[in-house]
Write a protein that holds these residues in place. Structure first.
Motif, PDB file in Angstrom:
ATOM      1  N   VAL A 181       0.020  -6.082 -12.074  1.00 49.10           N
ATOM      2  CA  VAL A 181      -0.708  -5.016 -11.389  1.00 49.10           C
ATOM      3  C   VAL A 181      -0.789  -5.379  -9.917  1.00 49.10           C
ATOM      4  O   VAL A 181      -1.159  -6.506  -9.568  1.00 49.10           O
ATOM      5  CB  VAL A 181      -2.114  -4.783 -11.996  1.00 49.10           C
ATOM      6  CG1 VAL A 181      -2.952  -6.050 -11.996  1.00 49.10           C
ATOM      7  CG2 VAL A 181      -2.850  -3.677 -11.227  1.00 49.10           C
TER       8      VAL A 181
ATOM      9  N   THR B 227       3.146  -4.042  -1.033  1.00 51.19           N
ATOM     10  CA  THR B 227       4.240  -3.400  -1.751  1.00 51.19           C
ATOM     11  C   THR B 227       5.129  -4.470  -2.364  1.00 51.19           C
ATOM     12  O   THR B 227       5.560  -5.395  -1.672  1.00 51.19           O
ATOM     13  CB  THR B 227       5.081  -2.521  -0.803  1.00 51.19           C
ATOM     14  OG1 THR B 227       4.222  -1.580  -0.150  1.00 51.19           O
ATOM     15  CG2 THR B 227       6.156  -1.772  -1.565  1.00 51.19           C
TER      16      THR B 227
ATOM     17  N   LYS C  19      11.818  -1.442  -9.658  1.00 48.74           N
ATOM     18  CA  LYS C  19      11.013  -0.378  -9.053  1.00 48.74           C
ATOM     19  C   LYS C  19      10.191  -0.951  -7.911  1.00 48.74           C
ATOM     20  O   LYS C  19       9.749  -2.097  -7.969  1.00 48.74           O
ATOM     21  CB  LYS C  19      10.064   0.215 -10.107  1.00 48.74           C
ATOM     22  CG  LYS C  19       9.321   1.469  -9.697  1.00 48.74           C
ATOM     23  CD  LYS C  19      10.226   2.680  -9.743  1.00 48.74           C
ATOM     24  CE  LYS C  19       9.448   3.971  -9.472  1.00 48.74           C
ATOM     25  NZ  LYS C  19      10.329   5.152  -9.482  1.00 48.74           N
TER      26      LYS C  19
ATOM     27  N   LEU D  97       6.759  -1.068  -6.226  1.00 49.31           N
ATOM     28  CA  LEU D  97       5.393  -0.835  -6.701  1.00 49.31           C
ATOM     29  C   LEU D  97       4.412  -0.881  -5.541  1.00 49.31           C
ATOM     30  O   LEU D  97       4.527  -1.736  -4.652  1.00 49.31           O
ATOM     31  CB  LEU D  97       5.016  -1.902  -7.725  1.00 49.31           C
ATOM     32  CG  LEU D  97       5.991  -2.094  -8.893  1.00 49.31           C
ATOM     33  CD1 LEU D  97       5.580  -3.303  -9.720  1.00 49.31           C
ATOM     34  CD2 LEU D  97       6.065  -0.839  -9.758  1.00 49.31           C
ATOM     35  N   ASN D  98       3.439   0.007  -5.573  1.00 50.53           N
ATOM     36  CA  ASN D  98       2.378   0.044  -4.559  1.00 50.53           C
ATOM     37  C   ASN D  98       1.034  -0.275  -5.198  1.00 50.53           C
ATOM     38  O   ASN D  98       0.939  -0.461  -6.415  1.00 50.53           O
ATOM     39  CB  ASN D  98       2.350   1.432  -3.899  1.00 50.53           C
ATOM     40  CG  ASN D  98       3.646   1.754  -3.179  1.00 50.53           C
ATOM     41  OD1 ASN D  98       4.049   1.029  -2.266  1.00 50.53           O
ATOM     42  ND2 ASN D  98       4.313   2.825  -3.598  1.00 50.53           N
TER      43      ASN D  98
ATOM     44  N   ASP E 122      -0.212   0.146  -8.954  1.00 51.69           N
ATOM     45  CA  ASP E 122       0.894   0.309  -9.902  1.00 51.69           C
ATOM     46  C   ASP E 122       0.968  -0.886 -10.851  1.00 51.69           C
ATOM     47  O   ASP E 122       0.586  -2.013 -10.507  1.00 51.69           O
ATOM     48  CB  ASP E 122       2.222   0.450  -9.155  1.00 51.69           C
ATOM     49  CG  ASP E 122       2.360   1.786  -8.455  1.00 51.69           C
ATOM     50  OD1 ASP E 122       1.639   2.729  -8.835  1.00 51.69           O
ATOM     51  OD2 ASP E 122       3.182   1.889  -7.520  1.00 51.69           O
TER      52      ASP E 122
ATOM     53  N   MET F 110       3.567  -2.819 -13.894  1.00 49.36           N
ATOM     54  CA  MET F 110       4.894  -2.916 -14.505  1.00 49.36           C
ATOM     55  C   MET F 110       4.873  -4.003 -15.564  1.00 49.36           C
ATOM     56  O   MET F 110       4.200  -5.025 -15.411  1.00 49.36           O
ATOM     57  CB  MET F 110       5.966  -3.227 -13.457  1.00 49.36           C
ATOM     58  CG  MET F 110       7.389  -3.201 -13.997  1.00 49.36           C
ATOM     59  SD  MET F 110       8.636  -3.268 -12.687  1.00 49.36           S
ATOM     60  CE  MET F 110      10.139  -3.087 -13.655  1.00 49.36           C
TER      61      MET F 110
END
Length: 211
Positions: free
Chosen positions: A112, A117, A133, A135-136, A139, A141
């Motif tokens: 998380v 970024t 990807k 992620l900001n 976000d 993954m």
């Protein structure tokens, strides 16, 4: 004729072990004893402090070759997670920071993003498909157990994330370190990776390996 009683005995022993694990609330790690495949042995005297860890409050030192730091709260650092099938770590990435391709043999991972970024991804074991990807903040993954994956700071400032694992001690193997930060003979690295010998020697020199 004699096989069935032995099988029944093994089943009974496994059943008793399962019941015991179900009725035991926790198994705080006794770090004075050696770790094993099932984790650390249980500590006999437990306090509330065994279930609290303060080590993730401060940023890690990113002044290194990867401009990044991972601060773990695995069972060796946080005895309370021993045997629970979970753990957490703090991920600090300075500008340009990267966590190189690596695997966690014993656990899946969830990232998380808290600040900045982060570009993150993993490679599947089926046809080596890459999933990545940018992620900001906020976000999340997931990285399946045992698969090669990476994280890198794709912004201009520092990035911060927290990663959780489906194991109290997920293990770690960084691909670059496994190849170039040991005494793996250069000739064998070249034959098994198809890399140029000169490049291998250069990477060993950077990472501290032996030719």
């Amino acid at each position: 004729m004699y096989l069935i009683p032995h099988i029944l005995l093994l089943v009974f022993v496994a059943f008793v072990a399962t019941i015991q694990s179900l009725v035991q609330d926790f198994c705080v790690a006794d770090l004075s004893l050696p770790d094993g495949p099932a984790g650390y042995p249980c500590k006999k005297s437990v306090t509330e402090n065994d279930f609290v860890y303060h080590g993730l409050a401060a940023p890690g030192n990113t002044t290194n070759i990867i401009n990044a730091a991972v601060t773990p709260a695995f069972s060796p650092q946080f005895p309370g997670v021993n045997g629970l099938g979970l753990s957490i770590a703090r991920l600090d990435l300075a500008a340009g920071g990267v966590i190189p391709l690596h695997t966690h043999p014993a656990g899946s991972e969830i990232l998380v993003v808290i600040q900045g970024t982060i570009c993150a991804g993993f490679i599947s074991s089926f046809e080596n498909v890459i999933y990545f990807k940018t992620l900001n903040k906020g976000d999340v993954m997931v990285f399946p157990q045992g698969l090669l994956h990476f994280q890198l700071n794709s912004g201009n400032g520092p990035a911060l994330g927290f990663v959780s694992f489906s194991s109290s001690n997920p293990g770690l193997q960084i691909t670059d370190f496994a190849l170039f930060k040991n005494d793996f003979p250069t000739e064998l690295v070249a034959k098994t990776t198809f890399l140029d010998v000169a490049q291998i020697k250069k990477l060993k020199g950077v990472l501290g390996g032996k030719n």
